[in-house]
Design an enzyme around this catalytic site. Structure first.
Site, PDB file in Angstrom:
ATOM      1  N   SER A 291       0.810  -1.208   0.000  1.00 20.94           N
ATOM      2  CA  SER A 291       0.000   0.000   0.000  1.00 20.94           C
ATOM      3  C   SER A 291       0.852   1.271   0.000  1.00 20.94           C
ATOM      4  O   SER A 291       1.538   1.555  -0.974  1.00 20.94           O
ATOM      5  CB  SER A 291      -0.949  -0.057   1.203  1.00 20.94           C
ATOM      6  OG  SER A 291      -1.845   1.011   1.204  1.00 20.94           O
ATOM      7  N   ASP A 302      10.293   5.609  -9.794  1.00 19.49           N
ATOM      8  CA  ASP A 302       9.893   6.208 -11.067  1.00 19.49           C
ATOM      9  C   ASP A 302      10.542   7.572 -11.294  1.00 19.49           C
ATOM     10  O   ASP A 302      10.804   7.962 -12.433  1.00 19.49           O
ATOM     11  CB  ASP A 302       8.377   6.360 -11.121  1.00 19.49           C
ATOM     12  CG  ASP A 302       7.674   5.056 -11.451  1.00 19.49           C
ATOM     13  OD1 ASP A 302       8.377   4.039 -11.624  1.00 19.49           O
ATOM     14  OD2 ASP A 302       6.438   5.042 -11.542  1.00 19.49           O
ATOM     15  N   LYS A 316      -0.529  -4.290  -3.352  1.00 15.13           N
ATOM     16  CA  LYS A 316      -1.851  -3.764  -2.985  1.00 15.13           C
ATOM     17  C   LYS A 316      -1.973  -2.359  -3.565  1.00 15.13           C
ATOM     18  O   LYS A 316      -1.455  -1.404  -3.009  1.00 15.13           O
ATOM     19  CB  LYS A 316      -2.035  -3.720  -1.472  1.00 15.13           C
ATOM     20  CG  LYS A 316      -3.386  -3.134  -1.048  1.00 15.13           C
ATOM     21  CD  LYS A 316      -3.505  -3.058   0.464  1.00 15.13           C
ATOM     22  CE  LYS A 316      -4.845  -2.441   0.877  1.00 15.13           C
ATOM     23  NZ  LYS A 316      -4.941  -1.010   0.570  1.00 15.13           N
TER      24      LYS A 316
END
Length: 539
Positions: A291, A302, A316
């Protein structure tokens, strides 16, 4: 003119379709509400016994929600305190972990939290609570005893306690406080230039705690940061965004979410000025990182702002929101999926196929898609965050798992604390202490079979079902004899992997959780390997 007419017809048809869908949904909801009410009324009128209405309604609601996903749940009013603990890791109480070995025995203080009311009033590991507010602890379950110890901050709870060292019985009045369990469980220097932060959750204000920890470590000479999110199951998305904002330029995209409901689509960017956009960062993750942990690790990966090390994360990628219900209940409902800055969805492609621990199973590259980081590196979706450097953690034996899950090591630490006044913070188990543990463990009941022996036992059952047990009896007997090992021999064989757990359990009884994490770091080969890997840079 024709184009305008066609466009008008298209818009009209879309409006009709939308209205029809909405009417169908409304009709279905009304239909099933009517059916549910009719069933309840008929049960109330006709059922042979008195109707346990609260129990069956709650079970029905939970079963309905469980059919959707594991995270959409109903929280009744009586469980709101648990919701507060989940969101903020706070509760009203004395600040201690308790242990009750048997229902007709006393409550034992397992571990007081540092600077808690329990700690301030001298409650120590091994102290036995005989009474709570004049009520004997004999006959109480662990949960019942815990509930009596909790309460509104500022109120007083009275204990009758038998002290572990002297055996003296004393009465202690403890004023409850608002107990906060910190998400930043440890922040310190691994060496002269490497700072380390262990973060266990994402509850309210943890981003501010991370900020303070980073500033503290920078003042101590930190030139490289390790943010350890292993085993961190996540929490508040807002805190994850604010943590990323500490290390990337203001206005950077951290995460986006997409759902079906109106207003569920959104992009979330950093709102604050960073404290350091250049310091090298290593983020440690594993299959227990979920999460919000995946939001942080995925965004920093990224944006080419951190090097991710460890094993693939849980997977998740669902966003929950808390919605109020009648009678002070709450509905924690999944409203959207979230996506990292490159566009990856963290949620597993096939949600139903997971590993034993619930994390993402192996996904072939043919079922995933490529995405690019800020500087053009290739990353993939399919479930979870795949580290830049995959480093496997320690693979523990079945014996060690059994000792931990059966509470053998924990109970030994309590017995140890009863006999020893103090230990050094940099505690090492001596040979004499190890032998004492082995003697203790031999008196305890737990499953000490090796993994090979459990497989042999399963095979023997299969052979018996197939009618082959007599045909291979000689071979299986020989194999069993080769695999058989008594407790003492097996424990000594696995000393190197069991000892760190004993040392950690013992040291926290005297020097609290931070000391236990230091013991853990002493044996952390996965982290040591991560520190040798080449780092991703923003240049």
């Amino acid at each position: 003119m024709k184009r305008i007419t066609v466009l008008g017809l298209s818009l009209m048809m879309a409006a009709i379709a939308t209205t029809a869908t909405a009417q169908t949904k409304s009709f279905k909801i009304g239909q099933w509400t009517e059916i549910n009410n009719a069933i309840l009324n008929e049960l109330n009128r006709s059922y042979v016994d008195s109707l346990p209405l609260d129990r069956i309604e709650k079970a029905g609601i939970q079963a309905m929600l469980e059919s959707l996903d594991p995270y959409t749940v109903y929280i009744p009013e009586e469980d709101n305190e648990d919701l507060q603990l989940m969101i903020a890791k706070t509760y009203g109480g004395i600040g201690a972990i308790i242990y009750k070995p048997e229902k007709d025995g006393n409550v034992i203080i397992n571990e007081p939290y540092k600077d808690s009311p329990a700690d301030k009033h001298g409650l120590r590991c091994g102290d036995e609570i005989l009474e709570i507010d004049g009520i004997s602890t004999h006959g109480l379950t662990t949960q019942e005893a815990s509930d009596r110890m909790k309460g509104k901050p500022g109120t007083t709870v009275k204990f009758k306690v038998q002290k572990v060292r002297t055996g003296e019985i004393v009465e202690i009045d403890v004023v409850r406080e608002r107990i906060h369990l910190p998400d930043v469980e440890y922040a310190g220097m691994l060496d002269g230039t490497t700072g380390y932060i262990y973060q266990s959750g994402f509850t309210q204000n943890v981003s501010n705690d991370i900020r303070n920890a980073v500033l503290k470590l920078k003042a101590e000479g930190m030139e490289k940061l390790v943010l350890d999110l292993r085993g961190n199951g996540g929490g508040l998305m807002s805190e994850a965004i604010d943590i990323v904002s500490l290390f990337v330029p203001k206005g950077s995209l951290v995460v986006s979410q997409k759902g079906l409901a109106e207003g569920s689509e959104a992009q979330f960017k950093t709102k604050y000025d960073p404290i350091d956009t250049q310091i090298p960062i290593i983020v440690m993750v594993d299959s227990g990182s979920a999460s919000a942990s995946e939001i942080v690790s995925g965004a920093l990966q990224d944006l080419d702002r951190a090097t991710i090390c460890g094993t693939r994360t849980f997977g998740k990628g669902l966003v929950q929101s808390i919605r109020p219900l009648p009678y002070n209940g709450q509905l924690k409902v999944t409203i959207a999926k979230y996506y990292t800055p490159s566009g990856r969805c963290v949620q597993a492609i096939d949600y139903s196929h997971r590993n034993e621990d619930g994390s993402v199973g192996q996904i072939p590259d043919s079922l995933t898609h490529e995405f690019k980081t800020a500087h053009g590196r290739t990353v993939r979706d399919g479930g979870g965050i795949t580290p830049d450097h995959i480093i496997e953690g320690h693979d523990y034996s079945r014996l060690t798992y059994s000792l931990v899950t059966a509470g053998i090591i924990q109970n030994y630490a309590i017995e140890f604390a009863r006999k020893h006044e103090s230990v050094e913070e940099d505690f090492h188990l001596t040979d004499e202490m190890w032998n004492d543990f082995v003697e203790y463990a031999q008196t305890q009941t737990f499953d000490y079979r090796s993994s090979a022996m459990t497989l042999l036992d399963m095979m023997k059952k299969e052979l018996e079902q197939d009618g082959l047990s007599e045909a291979v009896a000689e071979q299986t007997a020989a194999l069993q004899k080769a695999l058989e090992m008594d407790k003492k021999t097996f424990l000594n064989l696995k000393r190197s992997e069991i000892q760190p757990f004993i040392e950690e359990e013992i040291v926290v009884r005297y020097h609290f959780q931070e000391a236990g994490i230091k013991i853990r770091l002493r044996y952390d080969d996965q982290l040591r390997e991560a520190l040798t890997k080449p780092l991703v840079t923003m240049n």
